[in-house]
Design a protein around this motif. Structure first.
Motif, PDB file in Angstrom:
ATOM      1  N   TYR A  20      94.160   0.853  30.783  1.00 52.06           N
ATOM      2  CA  TYR A  20      95.344   0.255  30.173  1.00 52.06           C
ATOM      3  C   TYR A  20      95.171  -1.253  30.137  1.00 52.06           C
ATOM      4  O   TYR A  20      94.542  -1.831  31.011  1.00 52.06           O
ATOM      5  N   ASP A  24     100.623  -3.720  29.711  1.00 49.35           N
ATOM      6  CA  ASP A  24     101.238  -2.400  29.572  1.00 49.35           C
ATOM      7  C   ASP A  24     101.867  -2.027  30.911  1.00 49.35           C
ATOM      8  O   ASP A  24     101.317  -1.265  31.697  1.00 49.35           O
ATOM      9  N   ASP A  28     102.125   3.392  29.420  1.00 47.50           N
ATOM     10  CA  ASP A  28     102.261   4.422  28.381  1.00 47.50           C
ATOM     11  C   ASP A  28     101.281   4.207  27.230  1.00 47.50           C
ATOM     12  O   ASP A  28     101.408   4.827  26.186  1.00 47.50           O
ATOM     13  N   ALA A  29     100.299   3.333  27.426  1.00 53.98           N
ATOM     14  CA  ALA A  29      99.251   3.018  26.444  1.00 53.98           C
ATOM     15  C   ALA A  29      99.780   2.259  25.232  1.00 53.98           C
ATOM     16  O   ALA A  29      99.111   2.191  24.211  1.00 53.98           O
ATOM     17  N   GLN A  30     100.976   1.689  25.330  1.00 55.49           N
ATOM     18  CA  GLN A  30     101.548   0.861  24.274  1.00 55.49           C
ATOM     19  C   GLN A  30     102.200  -0.359  24.923  1.00 55.49           C
ATOM     20  O   GLN A  30     102.791  -0.248  25.988  1.00 55.49           O
ATOM     21  N   ASN A  32     105.134  -2.626  24.245  1.00 57.48           N
ATOM     22  CA  ASN A  32     106.282  -2.593  23.342  1.00 57.48           C
ATOM     23  C   ASN A  32     107.565  -3.028  24.062  1.00 57.48           C
ATOM     24  O   ASN A  32     107.501  -3.629  25.136  1.00 57.48           O
ATOM     25  N   TYR A  73     101.672  -7.761  22.394  1.00 56.58           N
ATOM     26  CA  TYR A  73     102.808  -6.945  21.920  1.00 56.58           C
ATOM     27  C   TYR A  73     102.440  -6.185  20.645  1.00 56.58           C
ATOM     28  O   TYR A  73     101.857  -6.741  19.725  1.00 56.58           O
ATOM     29  N   GLY A  74     102.764  -4.919  20.619  1.00 57.40           N
ATOM     30  CA  GLY A  74     102.483  -4.079  19.458  1.00 57.40           C
ATOM     31  C   GLY A  74     101.154  -3.380  19.524  1.00 57.40           C
ATOM     32  O   GLY A  74     100.830  -2.560  18.662  1.00 57.40           O
ATOM     33  N   ASN A  75     100.362  -3.640  20.549  1.00 58.20           N
ATOM     34  CA  ASN A  75      99.057  -2.986  20.689  1.00 58.20           C
ATOM     35  C   ASN A  75      99.179  -1.730  21.510  1.00 58.20           C
ATOM     36  O   ASN A  75     100.010  -1.560  22.311  1.00 58.20           O
TER      37      ASN A  75
END
Length: 75
Positions: A20, A24, A28-30, A32, A73-75
């Motif tokens: 990760y 993060d 959760d692998a995102q 956001n 952010y957003g990756n």
């Protein structure tokens, strides 16, 4: 963790065989709004017990941590 110049020395973390990115926070692998919300809930706090919210590991949740999260952010 931080290096001698105050930069983050690692960009990923390995948990149970999964990799990760440091920002993060909830793994959760995102990266956001959920991660941002966790960071915001501890913003301007210091000391132990901050966990992954203290992204750069300096003991304070501040603009440095926010900047690291925002950069991914957003990756």
């Amino acid at each position: 963790t931080t290096d001698s110049s105050g930069g983050v020395s690692g960009k990923t973390i390995d948990v149970s065989g999964n990799t990760y990115q440091l920002p993060d926070i909830n793994l959760d692998a995102q990266i956001n709004l959920l991660d941002f919300s966790l960071l915001a809930s501890k913003y301007n706090q210091s000391g132990s017990g901050l966990g992954r919210v203290d992204i750069n590991g300096d003991g304070v949740v501040n603009l440095l941590d926010f900047s690291l999260l925002a950069s991914k952010y957003g990756n």
